[in-house]
Design a protein around this motif. Structure first.
Motif, mmCIF file in Angstrom:
data_model
loop_
_atom_site.group_PDB
_atom_site.id
_atom_site.type_symbol
_atom_site.label_atom_id
_atom_site.label_comp_id
_atom_site.label_asym_id
_atom_site.label_seq_id
_atom_site.Cartn_x
_atom_site.Cartn_y
_atom_site.Cartn_z
ATOM 1 N N PRO A 248 0.845 -1.242 -0.007
ATOM 2 C CA PRO A 248 -0.026 -0.078 0.133
ATOM 3 C C PRO A 248 0.894 1.243 0.045
ATOM 4 O O PRO A 248 1.773 1.550 0.911
ATOM 5 C CB PRO A 248 -0.932 -0.093 1.340
ATOM 6 N N LYS A 249 0.586 2.045 -0.876
ATOM 7 C CA LYS A 249 1.634 3.218 -1.144
ATOM 8 C C LYS A 249 1.654 4.300 -0.024
ATOM 9 O O LYS A 249 2.571 4.831 -0.007
ATOM 10 C CB LYS A 249 1.471 3.626 -2.657
ATOM 11 N N ASN A 250 0.348 4.461 0.514
ATOM 12 C CA ASN A 250 0.144 5.582 1.345
ATOM 13 C C ASN A 250 0.496 5.070 2.819
ATOM 14 O O ASN A 250 0.503 5.777 3.743
ATOM 15 C CB ASN A 250 -1.132 5.876 1.500
ATOM 16 N N GLU A 251 0.915 3.674 3.084
ATOM 17 C CA GLU A 251 0.991 3.268 4.369
ATOM 18 C C GLU A 251 2.525 3.027 4.593
ATOM 19 O O GLU A 251 3.166 2.099 4.859
ATOM 20 C CB GLU A 251 0.417 1.875 4.490
ATOM 21 N N VAL A 252 3.066 4.305 4.416
ATOM 22 C CA VAL A 252 4.517 4.396 5.016
ATOM 23 C C VAL A 252 4.541 5.643 5.991
ATOM 24 O O VAL A 252 3.734 6.286 6.484
ATOM 25 C CB VAL A 252 5.404 5.010 3.491
ATOM 26 N N PRO A 253 6.124 5.701 6.552
ATOM 27 C CA PRO A 253 6.251 6.731 7.695
ATOM 28 C C PRO A 253 5.768 8.116 7.291
ATOM 29 O O PRO A 253 5.208 8.673 8.109
ATOM 30 C CB PRO A 253 7.537 6.348 8.061
#
Length: 410
Positions: A248-253
């Motif tokens: 998931p591209k938006n589930e990053v720090p």
């Protein structure tokens, strides 16, 4: 306060950077340098039972000065600094009566600590800021905590009119590489509960942290002459891109906050024949944490179904778990810390840690261990700073916790 500042400077000038690639314990010999200094400092201020074991753990005792039973409490901090940025030749800079404007850390390299980017600076207008010179980290994580614990013990020894029970203190190595509690002897420590002094902003009080895992991804390619590569070459770097894109591209720090978990790619090395990715996987909720690990594995499995077995290899290892489960049955230990802050006119900021501390592992080893602010900001890099006043406030919180614990035991 000057004595606390001088002690802090003394400790941060000792390079104690840990090494995640070294399986030895501690991971760097230079951590012993500060450990030996601390042993002498603790003896000098009058602490008893000062020990330094074979794994570089320091423990010491402040005996009770009352004639009734008081729970034995502890305070813990770590002596190592992050491997993310150099801790060699730390040269602290001082900015008394901070005016809220940009601070030029290093004119030659145009390194500026600015409230336009780090708006927490504005919380400390009028105070004395201690910063780096722009070429190293500062080491407030967690030598601020070490300083505060030593200073609080010294104050209690010098002020016997302040009543307290038996207090145990502990300093750990290798916290920054996830091993700080691995060899910690909870039985030897002998406390009913403890507090890590390893938070950031004044008022932070934390009893929740991430569930954490580390993951290694190995992508196996095949190199042949590019002029004759059709149907034969397998470019592992391009597959690595597919793997990264499959999460998931938006589930990053950089796109999450609060209780939101993430996948964090922190290391990537590759060539056509082999690419290695290293991730950390984080979530506060244990169910979502397990789902994240399953999602991570599924991305690899789907690529292997498409490309062939064993093209993508995944290894996932749990690192630590959310200490909330172990703290909730003994919430009075959080209440005591909260009350201590309120009595000192500090607004408690009770929130979840977007990370981990020694306390998370210690809680699962039988030593419930919430986390309290140590005062530093922007850890692990050149923009790290700590207000001198925060060092003093954290020291006062330790003293006040000892007092309140004793009063409640009467």
């Amino acid at each position: 306060m000057q004595k606390i500042i001088d002690r802090f400077v003394k400790y941060i000038k000792v390079d104690t950077q840990s090494d995640p690639e070294n399986p030895a314990f501690p991971s760097t010999e230079k951590q012993w340098d500060l450990a030996k200094i601390l042993v002498e400092d603790l003896k000098e201020i009058g602490m008893e039972d000062v020990t330094l074991d074979d794994n570089c753990y320091i423990m010491a005792t402040l005996p009770s000065n009352v004639d009734f039973e008081v729970p034995v409490i502890g305070f813990i901090a770590h002596i190592d600094t992050s491997p993310d940025y150099t801790g060699t030749n730390v040269n602290p800079q001082f900015y008394p009566n901070y005016d809220g404007k940009d601070i030029v850390l290093n004119k030659e390299q145009n390194i500026v600590l600015s409230p336009s980017y780090f708006d927490d600076l504005l919380l400390y207008k009028g105070q004395t800021l201690i910063t780096t010179d722009g070429t190293t980290l500062l080491g407030a994580d967690d030598k601020a905590g070490v300083t505060e614990i030593v200073s609080a013990m010294e104050y209690l020894i010098q002020h016997p009119e302040i009543k307290h029970g038996k207090i145990r203190i502990g300093f750990t190595p290798d916290e920054e590489v996830g091993k700080g509690a691995h060899m910690f002897d909870v039985d030897k420590f002998g406390a009913e509960w403890a507090y890590t002094m390893d938070g950031s902003q004044v008022g932070e009080l934390e009893f929740e942290n991430f569930n954490a895992a580390g993951a290694k991804v190995t992508i196996n390619g095949k190199i042949v002459h590019p002029g004759y590569a059709k149907g034969k070459m397998i470019n592992s770097m391009l597959i690595a891109n597919d793997f990264i894109s499959g999460l998931p591209k938006n589930e990053v720090p950089e796109k999450t906050e609060g209780y939101e978990g993430f996948y964090h790619l922190h290391t990537m090395e590759g060539e056509v024949e082999k690419t290695n990715l290293e991730y950390i996987i984080r979530d506060h909720d244990i169910k979502l944490f397990e789902e994240r690990k399953a999602t991570f594995q599924k991305v690899a499995d789907d690529l292997n179904k498409k490309l062939g077995s064993n093209i993508v290899e995944v290894e996932i290892k749990d690192q630590y778990f959310n200490m909330r489960e172990k703290i909730e049955p003994v919430m009075h230990i959080v209440d005591i810390a909260e009350e201590a802050m309120k009595q000192l006119n500090i607004k408690p900021l009770i929130k979840a840690i977007r990370g981990g501390t020694d306390g998370s592992q210690l809680s699962y080893k039988g030593l419930p261990c919430p986390n309290i602010f140590a005062g530093g900001h922007n850890f692990h890099g050149r923009y790290e700073y700590v207000p001198a006043e925060s060092l003093k406030l954290a020291t006062d919180v330790i003293i006040k916790i000892a007092q309140i614990t004793t009063e409640r035991a009467q």
